[in-house]
Design a protein around this motif. Structure first.
Motif, PDB file in Angstrom:
ATOM      1  N   VAL A  58      59.502 112.597  14.505  1.00  0.00           N
ATOM      2  CA  VAL A  58      60.041 111.420  13.820  1.00  0.00           C
ATOM      3  C   VAL A  58      59.004 110.925  12.813  1.00  0.00           C
ATOM      4  O   VAL A  58      57.807 111.160  12.987  1.00  0.00           O
ATOM      5  N   GLU A  59      59.481 110.247  11.769  1.00  0.00           N
ATOM      6  CA  GLU A  59      58.569 109.569  10.856  1.00  0.00           C
ATOM      7  C   GLU A  59      58.622 108.078  11.148  1.00  0.00           C
ATOM      8  O   GLU A  59      59.709 107.499  11.242  1.00  0.00           O
ATOM      9  N   ALA A  60      57.445 107.483  11.326  1.00  0.00           N
ATOM     10  CA  ALA A  60      57.372 106.039  11.557  1.00  0.00           C
ATOM     11  C   ALA A  60      57.493 105.310  10.221  1.00  0.00           C
ATOM     12  O   ALA A  60      56.760 105.597   9.281  1.00  0.00           O
ATOM     13  N   LEU A  61      58.450 104.396  10.137  1.00  0.00           N
ATOM     14  CA  LEU A  61      58.661 103.618   8.916  1.00  0.00           C
ATOM     15  C   LEU A  61      58.596 102.136   9.271  1.00  0.00           C
ATOM     16  O   LEU A  61      59.278 101.680  10.200  1.00  0.00           O
ATOM     17  N   LEU A  62      57.766 101.412   8.551  1.00  0.00           N
ATOM     18  CA  LEU A  62      57.505 100.017   8.893  1.00  0.00           C
ATOM     19  C   LEU A  62      58.663  99.125   8.466  1.00  0.00           C
ATOM     20  O   LEU A  62      59.193  99.267   7.355  1.00  0.00           O
ATOM     21  N   ARG A  63      59.060  98.227   9.347  1.00  0.00           N
ATOM     22  CA  ARG A  63      60.110  97.258   9.053  1.00  0.00           C
ATOM     23  C   ARG A  63      59.560  95.856   9.233  1.00  0.00           C
ATOM     24  O   ARG A  63      58.838  95.583  10.181  1.00  0.00           O
ATOM     25  N   TRP A  64      59.930  94.945   8.314  1.00  0.00           N
ATOM     26  CA  TRP A  64      59.443  93.568   8.375  1.00  0.00           C
ATOM     27  C   TRP A  64      60.626  92.624   8.300  1.00  0.00           C
ATOM     28  O   TRP A  64      61.401  92.669   7.355  1.00  0.00           O
ATOM     29  N   SER A  65      60.745  91.816   9.333  1.00  0.00           N
ATOM     30  CA  SER A  65      61.779  90.785   9.345  1.00  0.00           C
ATOM     31  C   SER A  65      61.086  89.433   9.418  1.00  0.00           C
ATOM     32  O   SER A  65      60.403  89.123  10.381  1.00  0.00           O
ATOM     33  N   ASP A  66      61.259  88.624   8.377  1.00  0.00           N
ATOM     34  CA  ASP A  66      60.567  87.342   8.258  1.00  0.00           C
ATOM     35  C   ASP A  66      61.581  86.191   8.327  1.00  0.00           C
ATOM     36  O   ASP A  66      62.647  86.270   7.714  1.00  0.00           O
ATOM     37  N   PRO A  67      61.253  85.128   9.081  1.00  0.00           N
ATOM     38  CA  PRO A  67      62.204  84.019   9.221  1.00  0.00           C
ATOM     39  C   PRO A  67      62.524  83.331   7.890  1.00  0.00           C
ATOM     40  O   PRO A  67      63.620  82.813   7.711  1.00  0.00           O
ATOM     41  N   VAL A  68      61.605  83.348   6.949  1.00  0.00           N
ATOM     42  CA  VAL A  68      61.837  82.711   5.649  1.00  0.00           C
ATOM     43  C   VAL A  68      62.452  83.680   4.643  1.00  0.00           C
ATOM     44  O   VAL A  68      63.433  83.374   3.969  1.00  0.00           O
TER      45      VAL A  68
END
Ligand code: C2E
Ligand code: MG
Ligand code: MG
Ligand code: MG
Length: 273
Positions: A58-68
């Motif tokens: 698998v390739e690790a792909l960064l995900r960012w979920s921000d409240p704003v």
């Protein structure tokens, strides 16, 4: 522009520039917090054997979920992280999270190779090799389960330094893949200059064009002549997969098979498979 308006060489500040900069400042500020509040998560996209259809990594792909800001794509926040100096902390977070996950899958009896993207700044980080070594050691991960992805432009900013760092990393036992091959300012000479195991064919090569099949065949054969494997990126259509089969490409990633998923989704899916 200022010049066109005849005001000599006055520095003109486009409103759009101000907006762009304000956005970058906000992103950098929120990103700094994200490391603390746990807003960053690795997702994993399967790498699939073309012949057997088995998931080989698998390739690790960064995900960012921000409240704003909501969900922010890596295409937007990675450049900000690089410009604001946060990429080293972010990169260390990614390495640690990936090694932790490799260990978890290993212990669950579903071992998987994980490929991690490195940024140009990480390659110039003085202690990168030590960082990778201690990460593997801390999580008791056999090095062959970790792959590191670099792009040509990243590795070749300072060719001798880039090659040396990759050689030191390879000496640890991790594998190195060249990401987005053929999509940047690249020279074929680098293929034999860098210590690689795999070349990732940029998705642009698979887009429709009259010469697509011959071009892909030529590149795959050339990469094979150097004893490297090919991973095709961005496979969305069955005819693209058929082409990869016809030219003996080893492996592919793409929405035709699956998008990046959370570790839990991957795990559930591996157990079911
Ligand atoms: P990349 O390493 O070349 O990753 C492949 C990108 O293609 C991913 O985008 C993936 O979601 C997308 N993709 C996969 N299959 C398909 C498909 O079938 N069609 C299309 N159109 N796209 C597909 P994503 O996740 O948005 O990442 C974009 C870039 O951000 C990555 O390109 C990589 O350069 C960078 N990146 C992501 N995670 C990290 C990270 O942890 N560290 C660093 N330094 N960079 C990262
Ligand atoms: Mg990649
Ligand atoms: Mg890529
Ligand atoms: Mg890329």
């Amino acid at each position: 522009s200022a010049k066109a308006q005849g005001r000599g060489n006055a520095v003109f500040f486009e409103p759009s520039m101000g907006q762009e900069m304000a956005e970058r400042v906000l992103l950098a500020e929120r990103l700094r917090m994200a490391l603390g509040y746990g807003g960053l998560q690795l997702h994993y996209q399967p790498q699939v054997d073309v012949k057997t259809a088995r998931v080989v990594g698998v390739e690790a792909l960064l995900r960012w979920s921000d409240p704003v800001l909501g969900n922010v794509s890596p295409g937007r926040f990675i450049p900000v992280a690089e410009a604001s100096g946060q990429i080293v902390a972010l990169g260390n977070y990614v390495l640690d999270a990936a090694c932790r996950q490799i260990a978890a899958w290993f212990q669950a009896g579903t071992p998987l190779r994980v490929a991690v993207n490195l940024s140009a700044h990480q390659l110039r980080q003085v202690n990168l090799v030590e960082q990778v070594r201690s990460c593997l050691q801390q999580h008791e991960v056999p090095p062959q389960w970790l792959e590191l992805e670099v792009t040509e432009s990243q590795a070749m900013i300072d060719p001798d330094q880039g090659r040396q760092v990759l050689a030191d990393l390879a000496a640890l036992g991790v594998t190195i893949a060249l990401d987005d091959f053929g999509t940047g300012h690249s020279s074929l000479a680098y293929l034999q200059y860098l210590p690689l195991q795999r070349v990732k064919l940029g998705r642009e090569f698979l887009l429709p064009s009259p010469s697509r099949d011959r071009l892909v065949e030529g590149i795959v054969h050339m990469v094979h002549a150097l004893d490297l494997d090919v991973v095709a990126e961005g496979v969305e259509q069955p005819d693209q997969l058929q082409l990869l089969r016809d030219v003996d490409c080893e492996c592919f990633q793409g929405w035709l098979h699956s998008r990046a998923m959370s570790a839990d989704q991957i795990q559930a899916w591996l157990v079911a498979a």
